[in-house]
Design an enzyme around this catalytic site. Structure first.
Site, short mmCIF file in Angstrom:
data_model
loop_
_atom_site.label_atom_id
_atom_site.label_comp_id
_atom_site.label_asym_id
_atom_site.label_seq_id
_atom_site.Cartn_x
_atom_site.Cartn_y
_atom_site.Cartn_z
N ASP A 63 0.81 -1.22 0.00
CA ASP A 63 0.00 0.00 0.00
C ASP A 63 0.85 1.27 0.00
OD1 ASP A 63 -2.14 -1.83 0.43
OD2 ASP A 63 -1.92 -1.66 2.59
N GLU A 272 -11.56 -0.34 -3.24
CA GLU A 272 -10.72 0.19 -2.15
C GLU A 272 -9.52 0.92 -2.76
OE1 GLU A 272 -9.40 -3.21 0.16
OE2 GLU A 272 -8.22 -4.00 -1.48
#
Ligand code: FUB
Length: 369
Positions: A63, A272
């Site tokens: 991420d 997401e």
């Protein structure tokens, strides 16, 4: 996010993931060790090398939110660990406990790990699962935004501050009021106004907020029918960067006929990992489609949208999750992302970077990772 054994998986992602899992079975008990798998061995069925190599090999990272602060590249990733939790549809196996902040002087330069910038034990309200963070800078202060489940097991978004980009960061005593779900991405517009984009389906709990309050009994997944898709959320930030300034709004994504994307449109709907960047006066909202493993984007004329779906930025990576950030560095644009090249395990990822190219009309060329 979910384990891919229980969900719909695109054929390329499944083939690539199974090939790598097979190649890496001998590593299955490894935790936090220096991985030795090199890219040339990653896909034994096709001999295809990954487009780029992991930026860090002695810890697992995911991420990546990258920013240029004072001419240097800083990366704020999740720090993946082997927590010994069985993979499940709620993402419990992503049980991260701290953030390591990384920096590079240039894109091909050495990566420095500055150690722990924030630990879950120093967040007074935190329960478990420190997921994808982002950072921002304003008036001499660095802000680290992070999602973590509170002590009632509800994801909230917190903020921590530091006078240096690498921390240590000090968390505010409570989550940002009105925040929920996961994956904060903070974008500062050219007029200085900052906005936070956030949200994530399934384990990210966004589907539990449809009535405005947290509904623990809501279905675990969004409806897979021809109703409008659940959208990411966004809010203006206050001048001190620590609160929402006004209501939380939906990030509406339309198709080219002006119709909202549908929940059943798994190849295009938001899942997401949202990110915002601006190019030639247009706002580009990019995100992961989750169970179809794509990074896609939509464009609009204002930070609040609406946005019109445009296309795929990146085809599926090795692994289930895909998450990115897009940053201008010198005269080029780069996409930071992750895959599971080093471990072959969904929850032990490694961050990467590659150049992102545009056509003359501003549209983004699709990357095959
Ligand atoms: O790292 C945990 C979660 O996986 C992130 O919050 C999602 O975006 C996915 O990458």
């Amino acid at each position: 996010m979910l384990t891919f054994f229980k969900t719909t998986v695109s054929v390329p992602a499944l083939v690539a993931s199974l090939a790598l899992l097979g190649a890496c079975q001998g590593n299955s008990s490894k935790q936090e060790s220096t991985a030795t798998t090199d890219a040339s061995k990653a896909d034994t069925t096709t001999n295809k090398k990954p487009l780029s190599e992991p930026l860090v090999r002695d810890i697992y990272t995911a991420d990546p939110s990258a920013h240029v602060f004072g001419g240097k590249i800083y990366i704020y990733p999740s720090h993946d660990i082997e927590a010994g939790i069985t993979e499940n549809d709620n993402g419990d196996h992503f049980a991260m406990r701290d953030y390591h902040i990384l920096s590079m002087d240039s894109i091909n330069g050495k990566v420095t790990d500055h150690g722990v910038g924030l630990d879950i034990k120093d967040i007074p309200w935190a329960g478990r699962q420190l997921w994808a963070p982002d950072a921002a800078f304003k008036n001499g202060t660095y802000y680290l935004y992070f999602p973590v489940k509170d002590k009632q097991d509800v994801f909230r978004i917190g903020v921590a501050t530091s006078k240096t980009p690498t921390g240590p960061f000090k968390a505010e005593p409570a989550p940002i009021a009105g925040s929920f779900s996961i994956d904060p991405a903070v974008f500062t517009d050219t007029d200085g106004q900052a906005y936070m984009y956030f949200g994530g389906l399934w384990g990210g709990q966004l589907q539990r907020w449809q009535k405005g309050t947290y509904d623990p009994k809501a279905p675990e997944k969004e409806p897979n029918t021809d109703v409008p898709a659940l959208n990411a959320r966004m809010a203006k930030l206050t001048p001190d960067m620590k609160k929402f300034d006004g209501p939380v709004k939906e990030v509406v994504i339309l198709d080219k006929n002006g119709k909202p994307l549908l929940a059943s449109d798994n190849n295009r709907r938001f899942f997401e990992g949202g990110w915002m960047h601006k190019y030639n006066g247009k706002y580009y909202f990019s995100y992961s489609t989750g169970d179809t493993h794509l990074l896609v984007y939509a464009t609009g004329d204002s930070p609040a949208g609406p946005f019109t779906y445009q296309g795929v930025i990146m085809q599926p990576v090795l692994g289930w999750t895909t998450h990115h950030s897009i940053v201008p560095i010198k005269d080029k644009w780069y996409i930071f992302y992750h895959d599971t090249q080093l471990s072959g395990k969904t929850w032990l990822r490694n961050i990467k970077v590659t150049e992102m190219k545009r056509r003359a009309d501003g549209s983004i060329e699709t990357i095959t990772p």
